[in-house]
Scaffold this active site. Structure first.
Site, mmCIF file in Angstrom:
data_model
loop_
_atom_site.group_PDB
_atom_site.id
_atom_site.type_symbol
_atom_site.label_atom_id
_atom_site.label_comp_id
_atom_site.label_asym_id
_atom_site.label_seq_id
_atom_site.Cartn_x
_atom_site.Cartn_y
_atom_site.Cartn_z
ATOM 1 C CG HIS A 186 -3.125 7.102 2.974
ATOM 2 N ND1 HIS A 186 -3.447 7.007 4.306
ATOM 3 C CD2 HIS A 186 -2.787 5.850 2.593
ATOM 4 C CE1 HIS A 186 -3.286 5.765 4.720
ATOM 5 N NE2 HIS A 186 -2.877 5.043 3.697
ATOM 6 C CG ASP B 82 -2.051 -0.926 1.185
ATOM 7 O OD1 ASP B 82 -2.118 -1.732 0.239
ATOM 8 O OD2 ASP B 82 -2.895 -0.882 2.107
ATOM 9 C CG ASP B 83 0.215 3.650 2.267
ATOM 10 O OD1 ASP B 83 -0.965 3.454 1.938
ATOM 11 O OD2 ASP B 83 0.613 3.585 3.449
ATOM 12 C CG HIS C 179 2.418 -0.071 4.494
ATOM 13 N ND1 HIS C 179 2.254 -1.039 5.467
ATOM 14 C CD2 HIS C 179 1.224 0.567 4.387
ATOM 15 C CE1 HIS C 179 1.018 -0.981 5.935
ATOM 16 N NE2 HIS C 179 0.377 -0.011 5.304
ATOM 17 C CG HIS D 91 -4.264 2.615 -1.023
ATOM 18 N ND1 HIS D 91 -5.068 1.750 -0.313
ATOM 19 C CD2 HIS D 91 -3.403 3.161 -0.106
ATOM 20 C CE1 HIS D 91 -4.726 1.777 0.964
ATOM 21 N NE2 HIS D 91 -3.730 2.631 1.116
#
Length: 243
Positions: free
Chosen positions: A101, A46-47, A189, A97
């Site tokens: 965020h 993620d991210d 991540h 995603h």
């Protein structure tokens, strides 16, 4: 009057954010968290993308011939389009995603939807393929996410390595990852520049994977992209067919 308004806001928050969180994370409603394919696991990141850590991570994955799924943020994909292309060219899957965020319960449904669609269009413009999987930031859905029909499979996770912070270092991540079992969806991540994370934390993740990947392979576990599982089981190809 103020007390009534506070109660009203709390009720709205419960049904818009808290209840969807409980239904999805606790009961797996309208999401996938694990597979029944007991000889396979799915690594997810993620991210990102991140200009320093994502290429390093790709090198580790290539070293062990491991394929993974990257849930990317739209604004970062726009900043680093060459990394998105590199992820795809090396045989990995790219998922959404969202554009930024932020937790979905903190935004209006239309704001979430527009962010997802802009990210989807950007991914398509870069790699010529449509994203089919979606993981909201922090895995936090809102009521609209669960009720609306969508072309994306919403993916959470069954194993978290707690790799967004430096505390515990490489041994902590290794310990978590060695608990992997067939069917697990593993959350990691490739960027530490989000709220609550630490910027240098992905270096520990990369080094931990260099230790763990060969050991898990020696156990007979295969690493697959999420689309392989979804293709094998058409019941989970759309979130509106689950639950």
């Amino acid at each position: 009057m103020r007390t009534m308004m506070t109660r009203f806001c709390l009720v709205i928050l419960f049904f818009y954010g808290v209840l969807p969180y409980l239904l999805s994370r606790g009961f797996g409603w309208k999401v996938i968290k694990k597979s029944t394919h007991l000889s396979e696991v799915a690594l997810t990141f993620d991210d990102g993308p991140n200009p320093l850590y994502t290429p390093m991570l790709l090198d580790i994955l290539k070293k062990y011939n491991v394929k993974a799924t990257f849930f990317v943020l739209g604004y970062k994909a726009q900043l680093y389009p060459d990394i998105i292309k590199k992820i795809h060219d090396e045989g990995h899957q790219i998922g959404i995603h969202n554009e930024a965020h932020l937790p979905n319960w903190s935004m209006r449904p239309k704001t979430v939807q527009k962010g997802v669609e802009r990210t989807s269009q950007l991914i398509y413009s870069l790699i010529g393929e449509r994203a089919t999987v979606y993981r909201p930031p922090w895995g936090m859905l809102n009521a609209y996410d669960l009720l609306k029909k969508t072309p994306y499979t919403i993916v959470l996770w069954s194993l978290m390595a707690e790799d967004w912070r430096i505390a515990g270092g490489i041994p902590k991540i290794v310990s978590h990852l060695l608990k992997s079992k067939g069917g697990d969806i593993i959350l990691l991540h490739d960027c530490g520049k989000t709220f609550g994370a630490q910027e240098m934390a992905p270096m520990n993740t990369i080094q931990a994977l260099d230790i763990v990947l060969p050991e898990l392979q020696d156990r007979g576990l295969q690493f697959v992209k999420l689309d392989k599982w979804i293709a094998k089981d058409p019941r989970i190809c759309r979130t509106d067919t689950m639950g």
